[in-house]
Design an enzyme around this catalytic site. Structure first.
Site, PDB file in Angstrom:
ATOM      1  N   TYR A   1      37.698  58.289  57.779  1.00 24.02           N
ATOM      2  CA  TYR A   1      37.090  57.718  58.982  1.00 24.02           C
ATOM      3  C   TYR A   1      37.991  56.655  59.601  1.00 24.02           C
ATOM      4  O   TYR A   1      38.374  55.683  58.952  1.00 24.02           O
ATOM      5  CB  TYR A   1      35.750  57.098  58.600  1.00 24.02           C
TER       6      TYR A   1
ATOM      7  N   TYR B   1      35.464  60.231  69.615  1.00 22.78           N
ATOM      8  CA  TYR B   1      34.619  59.502  68.674  1.00 22.78           C
ATOM      9  C   TYR B   1      33.291  60.213  68.518  1.00 22.78           C
ATOM     10  O   TYR B   1      32.543  60.382  69.488  1.00 22.78           O
ATOM     11  CB  TYR B   1      34.408  58.059  69.141  1.00 22.78           C
TER      12      TYR B   1
END
Length: 418
Positions: free
Chosen positions: A299, A349
């Site tokens: 991440y 995102y």
């Protein structure tokens, strides 16, 4: 490397390779979608069903991360022609995707449904921006925010920066080492036709971009986009009849946290993240270790989050993260490429779902890059990783996705090629 087939019916070995991701789909990664999250979500869900080669009516379970401006699962299901036997919408940030896959496995194992779609729909740039500066505000201040905003911690960068600063002080990590996360991910994104940012950046580019919140420069931070993403999970024995090589799920850890969530720095070093605890669940559940992983999806809301996750999940020793991400290991062509689509720093995102989608395509040996299409309709990967070229990892068999909600909380998943 070949992995053993487990016949032990104890948990969690019994669940290894029993379920698979069979379909993935997304919208364009964009800004100013001029669409509702409902429209974006149905777009991604239909793409995922088509990718799996199933009818949308075959979906009887649905899960989503619905914080901010998303649309609930039952609305999405009705729009695509699915009737649900089970659904759940939750909040939880970037630790949601892998945790929701684990929940999908659990509800199917319990007999509540047979085919689960998981989605995330968000106008993360044009509507509800995480820092609260979009066209619409996020939820009213409540819960943990009553504490954190008193200290000026309104955005993710503000909340996480004490962890990053202490890490650099404690271990002597240099900004130019951390900047290499952005450099490498931008190289990967330059070979990704659907990435929002395709430009290749240098260390100097990162360090000369303006400071947002020390030690974060602008280019240490992820791109904000409008988009939706979706994946479909079902039993592996059903997956054999679907369109693609399945991504078999070896093991999951979901929303594993430090002892305290509100003031996590009071329990253990502040630079220790949730992965420190999660690794002791993930690797035994999956029956593999970091050395068995061919590619990672760590991440990258910020350059630091990717580095700290890789470190505390055991891909390198504590304090060696800067050296690890700047050594070439995480590049395409390196020993263990990371975020081969460009991730959140460059592609878009999505709270982690695009990185799961990327690893599924990698395990199919079908990364959607610019390599030519052969007579059989499949990409003929060149493994030439220069700009505008290939991003398929050669001979990839096992991947790990490492989710991050905040320094305190993580989820993760190991998959293998079916």
């Amino acid at each position: 490397m070949p992995l053993p087939t487990d016949t032990d019916v104890s948990t969690p070995k019994y669940l290894r390779d029993k379920y698979a991701i069979v379909g993935v789909g997304e919208t364009t990664y964009m800004r100013g979608s001029n669409m509702t999250t409902r429209a974006l979500g149905t777009w991604a869900l239909r793409n995922a069903a088509a990718d799996a080669g199933i009818r949308t009516s075959d979906i009887d379970g649905m899960l989503s991360y619905s914080n901010n401006d998303s649309t609930p699962a039952p609305f999405m299901a009705g729009d695509i022609g699915a009737r649900l036997d089970f659904y759940m919408d939750c909040i939880g940030g970037g630790s949601s995707t892998e945790a929701l896959i684990g929940i999908a496995i659990g509800v199917m194992e319990a007999g509540l449904c047979t085919c689960v779609a998981i989605f995330r729909a968000m106008n993360g740039f044009s509507q509800v921006r995480i820092g609260g500066t979009g066209a619409r505000s996020a939820a009213p201040i409540g819960g943990d925010m009553l504490h954190s905003r008193a200290y000026g911690w309104q955005s993710a960068g503000q909340m996480f920066s004490p962890t990053f600063m202490r890490y650099m002080y404690q271990h002597g990590t240099r900004p130019e080492q951390v900047a290499m996360v952005k450099v490498v991910h931008s190289e990967h994104a330059s070979n990704n036709p659907k990435a929002y940012y395709k430009k290749r950046y240098t260390v100097d580019d990162v360090l000369s971009s303006r400071i947002i919140c020390k030690p974060l420069h602008l280019l240490d931070c992820c791109v904000e986009t409008d988009n939706a993403t979706a994946i479909i999970v079902t039993r592996a024995d059903r997956a054999r009849d679907m369109r693609h090589t399945p991504a078999l799920i070896r093991g999951i850890v979901g929303r594993c946290s430090k002892p305290r969530m509100d003031m996590h720095y009071q329990t253990g070093p502040i630079e220790r993240v949730g992965a420190y605890y999660a690794k002791d669940i993930l690797w035994p559940n999956a029956g593999v270790g970091p050395e068995d992983i061919d590619a990672t999806g760590a991440y990258d809301a910020f350059t630091f989050t990717s580095m700290l996750q890789l470190e505390d999940y055991g891909f390198c020793k504590k304090g060696e993260g800067g050296e690890y991400v700047s050594s070439g290991i995480t590049r395409l062509g390196g020993r263990r490429p990371n975020n081969t689509s460009g991730g959140h720093l460059c592609e878009g995102y999505t709270h982690g779902m695009n990185m799961v989608i990327e690893n599924v395509r990698q395990l199919r040996h079908a990364a959607d890059d610019s390599c030519p299409i052969g007579p059989d309709g499949k990409r003929q990967h060149t493994y030439d990783y220069r700009e505008g070229g290939c991003r398929q990892v050669r001979a990839i068999e096992v991947t790990a996705n490492l989710g991050w909600a905040n320094p305190m909380t993580t989820s993760a998943m190991v998959m293998r090629r079916g």
